[in-house]
Write a protein that holds these residues in place. Structure first.
Motif, mmCIF file in Angstrom:
data_model
loop_
_atom_site.group_PDB
_atom_site.id
_atom_site.type_symbol
_atom_site.label_atom_id
_atom_site.label_comp_id
_atom_site.label_asym_id
_atom_site.label_seq_id
_atom_site.Cartn_x
_atom_site.Cartn_y
_atom_site.Cartn_z
ATOM 1 N N LEU A 154 48.899 51.472 52.079
ATOM 2 C CA LEU A 154 48.341 50.135 52.258
ATOM 3 C C LEU A 154 46.934 50.048 51.680
ATOM 4 N N ILE A 155 46.161 51.103 51.818
ATOM 5 C CA ILE A 155 44.799 51.112 51.249
ATOM 6 C C ILE A 155 44.859 50.963 49.731
ATOM 7 N N ILE A 156 45.850 51.570 49.100
ATOM 8 C CA ILE A 156 45.994 51.437 47.646
ATOM 9 C C ILE A 156 46.220 49.978 47.264
ATOM 10 N N PHE A 157 47.130 49.299 47.961
ATOM 11 C CA PHE A 157 47.399 47.892 47.656
ATOM 12 C C PHE A 157 46.173 47.020 47.933
ATOM 13 N N LEU A 158 45.536 47.217 49.075
ATOM 14 C CA LEU A 158 44.394 46.368 49.423
ATOM 15 C C LEU A 158 43.219 46.609 48.490
ATOM 16 N N THR A 159 43.008 47.842 48.072
ATOM 17 C CA THR A 159 41.909 48.130 47.142
ATOM 18 C C THR A 159 42.104 47.390 45.823
ATOM 19 N N ASN A 160 43.314 47.420 45.307
ATOM 20 C CA ASN A 160 43.586 46.695 44.065
ATOM 21 C C ASN A 160 43.435 45.192 44.244
ATOM 22 N N LEU A 161 43.854 44.680 45.404
ATOM 23 C CA LEU A 161 43.705 43.253 45.665
ATOM 24 C C LEU A 161 42.234 42.848 45.721
ATOM 25 N N LEU A 162 41.420 43.611 46.441
ATOM 26 C CA LEU A 162 39.999 43.278 46.547
ATOM 27 C C LEU A 162 39.312 43.377 45.190
ATOM 28 N N LEU A 163 39.655 44.390 44.404
ATOM 29 C CA LEU A 163 39.065 44.509 43.077
ATOM 30 C C LEU A 163 39.439 43.325 42.194
ATOM 31 N N TYR A 164 40.678 42.881 42.295
ATOM 32 C CA TYR A 164 41.130 41.766 41.466
ATOM 33 C C TYR A 164 40.450 40.461 41.889
ATOM 34 N N ILE A 165 40.328 40.237 43.183
ATOM 35 C CA ILE A 165 39.649 39.022 43.647
ATOM 36 C C ILE A 165 38.189 39.031 43.206
ATOM 37 N N ALA A 166 37.532 40.176 43.391
ATOM 38 C CA ALA A 166 36.124 40.265 42.982
ATOM 39 C C ALA A 166 35.986 40.041 41.470
ATOM 40 N N PHE A 167 36.880 40.646 40.696
ATOM 41 C CA PHE A 167 36.834 40.462 39.250
ATOM 42 C C PHE A 167 37.044 38.994 38.891
ATOM 43 N N TYR A 168 37.980 38.345 39.556
ATOM 44 C CA TYR A 168 38.288 36.944 39.234
ATOM 45 C C TYR A 168 37.079 36.046 39.521
ATOM 46 N N ILE A 169 36.449 36.269 40.665
ATOM 47 C CA ILE A 169 35.288 35.430 41.012
ATOM 48 C C ILE A 169 34.131 35.691 40.057
ATOM 49 N N ILE A 170 33.905 36.956 39.710
ATOM 50 C CA ILE A 170 32.809 37.277 38.789
ATOM 51 C C ILE A 170 33.058 36.658 37.417
ATOM 52 N N MET A 171 34.274 36.775 36.921
ATOM 53 C CA MET A 171 34.595 36.196 35.628
ATOM 54 C C MET A 171 34.532 34.671 35.664
ATOM 55 N N LYS A 172 34.856 34.100 36.775
ATOM 56 C CA LYS A 172 34.768 32.643 36.912
ATOM 57 C C LYS A 172 33.316 32.190 36.792
ATOM 58 N N LEU A 173 32.423 32.909 37.457
ATOM 59 C CA LEU A 173 31.000 32.575 37.364
ATOM 60 C C LEU A 173 30.458 32.892 35.967
ATOM 61 N N ARG A 174 30.981 33.938 35.350
ATOM 62 C CA ARG A 174 30.510 34.315 34.010
ATOM 63 C C ARG A 174 30.837 33.247 32.986
ATOM 64 N N HIS A 175 31.932 32.533 33.172
ATOM 65 C CA HIS A 175 32.320 31.465 32.256
ATOM 66 C C HIS A 175 31.813 30.104 32.717
ATOM 67 N N SER A 176 30.779 30.136 33.546
ATOM 68 C CA SER A 176 30.081 28.908 33.966
ATOM 69 C C SER A 176 30.980 27.964 34.749
ATOM 70 N N GLU A 177 31.934 28.486 35.452
ATOM 71 C CA GLU A 177 32.754 27.659 36.341
ATOM 72 C C GLU A 177 32.130 27.633 37.728
ATOM 73 N N ARG A 178 32.284 26.515 38.391
ATOM 74 C CA ARG A 178 31.666 26.343 39.702
ATOM 75 C C ARG A 178 32.626 26.747 40.819
ATOM 76 N N ILE A 179 32.042 27.197 41.904
ATOM 77 C CA ILE A 179 32.795 27.411 43.136
ATOM 78 C C ILE A 179 32.391 26.311 44.091
ATOM 79 N N GLN A 180 33.315 25.454 44.403
ATOM 80 C CA GLN A 180 33.004 24.302 45.239
ATOM 81 C C GLN A 180 32.701 24.730 46.677
ATOM 82 N N PHE A 181 32.237 23.745 47.427
ATOM 83 C CA PHE A 181 31.787 24.036 48.791
ATOM 84 C C PHE A 181 32.930 24.543 49.662
ATOM 85 N N GLN A 182 34.103 23.928 49.552
ATOM 86 C CA GLN A 182 35.220 24.324 50.419
ATOM 87 C C GLN A 182 35.654 25.763 50.172
#
Length: 895
Positions: free
Chosen positions: A782-810
């Motif tokens: 389970l740690i293997i699956f969750l680690t990959n999930l957290l890395l992917y979410i973090a990567f997605y949010i970082i790349m979203k900010l890198r391409h000047s996309e906004r994260i809305q309030f909600q």
């Protein structure tokens, strides 16, 4: 004739007396003396003393005859004794003279050895006094019978305890002790005999037992126990030499534990030869109590609960015959309901002679096995507190429903107030600008779309479109011919990977729902059968070592022994239902928007596919259901039930993130569930046979799978693992080695960074698994699956900010709440209350008292907080790209 008749009557009377004397001798003599002689073929005759005490001597008709019979009998006995008092009979035996010594010796065995039969055997009766210690010497020629008399009124709150000590006895000639009451017998030997198949670590020369009160024996309808009780203690031995022993009989003070008094705690010492038990009666206003046992050392002992009936099973061999029992080292706890013991109960603490029952690898050697125990009885929560705790848990979940309803109303009002636009978003004034024509990435087919204002009918409902097939992926003619062109571009946009028909993709996404339902039903049915069987075995055998509960905070309800840990999983189920409702509402709102303007669904924003979202909500429901099943009887065998759908949630979440900007190349439902089935199979093998060899094989499979998946992701689905793989690799190497600078400069930098980080993390996890060889392989997986999930979410949010996309309030609120909930949940999760990685006795060292509402412990709080954290995480994924709702897809980058 008259004299002859008198003579006949006289001889008849004489023969009658002899017969009666012989019969009486047979009935009263020692069994070994009631034998026939091989020489004389007649019975052994009684002695003078026996004949003088014969009952027939009291008859006046035979008084005169005894004076004539006794001399003849005495002379006959002397001749018989002279023939058998030595080896004369054997030496003169003709059989022996013929050389058949074995036969002669065998025939001599029935003959009684006069040297033994003439040995004097004394039985001494001693009247004892409670509290006094009596010391005596005993051998095979003597036997002691101690008599104690007491009144049953003294046993209202007390009990009788017998202690016998013999420091010089041995296993060859043990001291035998038999304790007799009016309606019960108890026996033991000194030194204490160890149980079968156990090693003798120490000899115990003092044995002490508390006697079961006579009032607690099953009384028949014919009578009741006497008020005055007589206690007999018979002590004997076969030792030829004198053995010293002491006997002490005293009242066990405070034998009855009263919950309404200040003294509900008992402190005492136990050894394998000195078990202890107490009596407890339920008050009228108490329905449930907790029996807590603490100790300062880790000697293995047994705590048992038994009905208040006699006999009491307080020895190592029969303690498991009681109603319920569990092993302990430092602490133990048993919850007892008045419904199960309406007439009261006995609480037994038995010290075991070895530590095998508590630890298969650790033994105390050359130590005095004496354990100081503290016994405490506490009242459990009342019915009102029970209901309050249940409704508090439901209220926690209801709060999220209320907040979601309020937010939905606010969103609806804002949507009604918003004025509609006069022109469509795909107006010529927008598409025909030079900026749009020069923008990097619009596809040719996108520019060729007609922008006229002709009306397009709404898309049909995909659930009823039976003409579509799962494999019918590319509905556009140019999708197949141009996909390699678009996917090999250096900079990709969503419009390049969203060229397939939305109806086909929607139907393909909905297959996750049906796949999840199928897997869930077939997985849950045997799980229910298994855990119900576990609960029945626990109830019937009373062996509470089968389940790893937090016994200090386990509240039974009905057939469930630990209801609170089962009920606390309600959060997963309710939050899963809530998330599905939110997805249905969002899908319905999206359909209304599409009906108003179909171009929004085709050319703007992230493609909306809710099939995986529904599957995620269903997985959360199944996780709650299976976690509840696991907590019915948690142990190593069924821990996979608690983690299997966590694998599913992790994989579906990663697939949804990937599908967001790669809608055309997402994995099929059948392939995903096949991979999950393989993961669950590996998890089962790891739990049952988690050896180093298996971990090495699993590590290799793990690393190879990560490499293959990385290639598939990096080349956007154009890379295939088939027979031509090695040929393509050779061609690639020859082409790339011609320009070494190209190798150091990857074509897709963002994807390369993600894959490098992910592979490094997975390689580290694989090495960690091989080095540490974790016992809890299911959690490791389970740690293997969750680690990959957290890395992917973090990567997605970082790349979203890198391409000047906004994260809305909600979504930002959901992100903060998710992080806070996960942090608090992990804090409570690390405070273990049980662990099946250890033995049941050692697992109980982690048992803790309830910390919330006297009903929930830290693991229950983990259930509620982690359920909320997963709900916030799902909502984050659902709303993370809301800022792109009106952004053209040719401007949304792929990463």
């Amino acid at each position: 004739m008259k004299q002859r008749g008198v003579w006949y009557r006289y001889r008849a009377s004489q023969m009658m007396i002899v017969c009666w004397a012989a019969i009486w001798t047979l009935c009263t003599a020692d069994p070994h003396q009631r034998t026939f002689s091989r020489d004389h073929h007649h019975l052994h005759h009684p002695s003078r003393q026996q004949l003088q005490n014969h009952p027939l001597r009291s008859h006046t008709s035979g008084l005169k005859l005894w004076s004539k019979i006794i001399p003849d009998l005495q002379a006959q006995r002397k001749s018989y004794d002279g023939a058998h008092s030595s080896q004369t009979w054997y030496d003169n035996n003709p059989v022996k003279q013929e050389g058949m010594e074995g036969y002669g010796r065998h025939e001599r065995s029935p003959i009684v050895d006069r040297s033994v039969s003439d040995t004097k055997f004394d039985i001494e009766v001693i009247e004892g006094t409670f509290g006094d210690t009596l010391t005596q010497h005993i051998n095979k020629t003597s036997e002691y019978l101690f008599e104690y008399i007491y009144n049953t009124s003294a046993l209202k709150t007390n009990a009788v305890r017998v202690t016998v000590t013999s420091p010089r006895s041995g296993y060859a000639y043990p001291l035998l002790v038999v304790v007799r009451q009016q309606r019960g017998v108890l026996s033991w030997q000194i030194p204490l005999e160890p149980p079968p198949n156990t090693q003798i670590m120490e000899e115990y020369y003092t044995v002490s037992h508390t006697l079961c009160p006579a009032k607690n024996y099953k009384v028949s309808v014919q009578g009741i126990p006497d008020t005055t009780q007589r206690l007999f203690i018979d002590v004997s031995t076969s030792s030829p030499s004198n053995v010293t022993f002491t006997v002490n009989v005293d009242f066990e003070k405070q034998f009855l534990i009263d919950l309404h008094t200040s003294s509900t705690t008992r402190v005492f010492d136990v050894t394998p030869s000195q078990p202890v038990f107490y009596e407890f009666m339920f008050p009228e206003d108490v329905d449930m109590v907790l029996v807590k046992v603490n100790a300062e050392d880790d000697f293995c002992a047994m705590v048992a609960i038994q009905n208040i009936t006699c006999p009491v099973f307080d020895s190592e061999e029969n303690v498991e015959y009681g109603n319920s029992y569990q092993t302990m080292t430092y602490q133990a706890g048993i919850t007892v309901r008045k419904l199960d013991y309406p007439n009261g109960l006995y609480i037994l603490v038995v010290m075991l002679s070895t530590d095998e029952a508590c630890s298969a690898t650790f033994q105390h050697v050359y130590r005095n096995r004496k354990k100081t125990v503290t016994l405490t009885i506490e009242e459990k929560i009342t019915k009102l507190e029970y209901l309050a705790a249940i409704f508090a848990g439901l209220g926690y979940c209801a709060f999220f429903y209320i907040v979601t309803l309020v937010l939905a109303c606010i969103s609806y009002v804002r949507a009604k107030r918003k004025q509609p636009r006069e022109r469509s978003l795909l107006d010529d004034s927008i598409l025909g600008t030079p900026e749009d024509h020069n923008s990097p990435g619009p596809s040719p087919s996108y520019r060729a779309v007609s922008t006229s204002e002709e009306h397009y009918p709404p898309l049909p409902h995909t659930a009823s479109d039976s003409s579509l097939d799962e494999d019918d992926i590319d509905m556009l003619t140019d999708a197949e011919s141009d996909k390699d062109i678009f996917r090999t571009k250096t900079f990709l946009y969503v419009s390049d990977l969203a060229r397939k028909d939305m109806r086909v993709l929607t139907k393909k996404s909905q297959l996750y729902i049906w796949g999840l339902l199928t897997v869930g039903v077939f997985y849950a049915v045997p799980v229910i059968q298994l855990v119900i069987t576990y609960q029945k075995v626990l109830d019937e055998t009373g062996n509470q070592d089968l389940c790893f509960y937090n016994f200090w905070c386990a509240h039974p309800l009905g057939p469930l022994s630990d209801f609170n840990h089962v009920f606390s999983n309600i959060g997963y189920i309710l939050f899963g239902i809530l998330f599905i409702v939110v997805c249905i509402r969002r899908n319905h709102h999206h359909k209304l928007v599409v009906q108003a303007d179909y171009k929004i669904d085709k050319y703007y924003g992230i493609p909306q596919h809710f099939g995986i979202f529904y599957a995620m909500g269903g997985s959360l429901i199944m996780e709650g259901f299976l976690s509840a099943c696991y907590h019915i009887c948690p142990n190593n065998s069924n821990y996979q039930f608690d983690t299997s759908f966590m694998y599913v949630i992790s994989v579906l979440s990663m697939l949804k993130i990937y599908q967001t900007r790669h809608p055309d190349i997402n994995a099929s439902a059948s392939a995903v569930f096949a991979a999950l089935a393989a993961a669950v199979l590996l998890g089962v093998i790891g739990v049952l046979a988690g050896t180093l060899v298996f971990l090495i094989i699993f590590g290799l499979i793990h690393v190879i799978s990560c490499l293959l998946l990385s290639c598939h992701v990096y080349y956007m689905g154009r890379w295939k693992c088939d027979l031509g793989l090695f040929k393509r690799m050779k061609t690639w190497c020859l082409s790339e080695l011609s320009d070494w600078r190209q190798i150091c400069r990857p074509m897709y930098c963002d994807r390369m960074v993600l894959l490098l980080i992910g592979n490094a993390a997975n390689w580290g996890l694989a090495i960690y698994g091989i080095v540490s060889t974790p016992k809890d392989f299911a959690s490791y997986l389970l740690i293997i699956f969750l680690t990959n999930l957290l890395l992917y979410i973090a990567f997605y949010i970082i790349m979203k900010l890198r391409h000047s996309e906004r994260i809305q309030f909600q979504p930002l609120v959901y992100l903060v709440l998710c992080l806070l909930s996960w942090g608090a949940a992990i804090f409570f999760y690390t405070h273990h209350t049980t662990t099946w990685e250890l033995t049941p006795a050692h697992s109980r060292q982690y048992n803790q008292e309830c910390v919330l509402l006297h009903f929930y412990d830290t693991h229950d709080i983990w259930h509620f907080l982690s359920a909320g954290a997963m709900f916030f995480g799902f909502m984050l994924l659902l709303t993370l790209d809301d800022d792109l709702a009106h952004t053209p897809r040719e401007k949304i980058p792929v990463f």
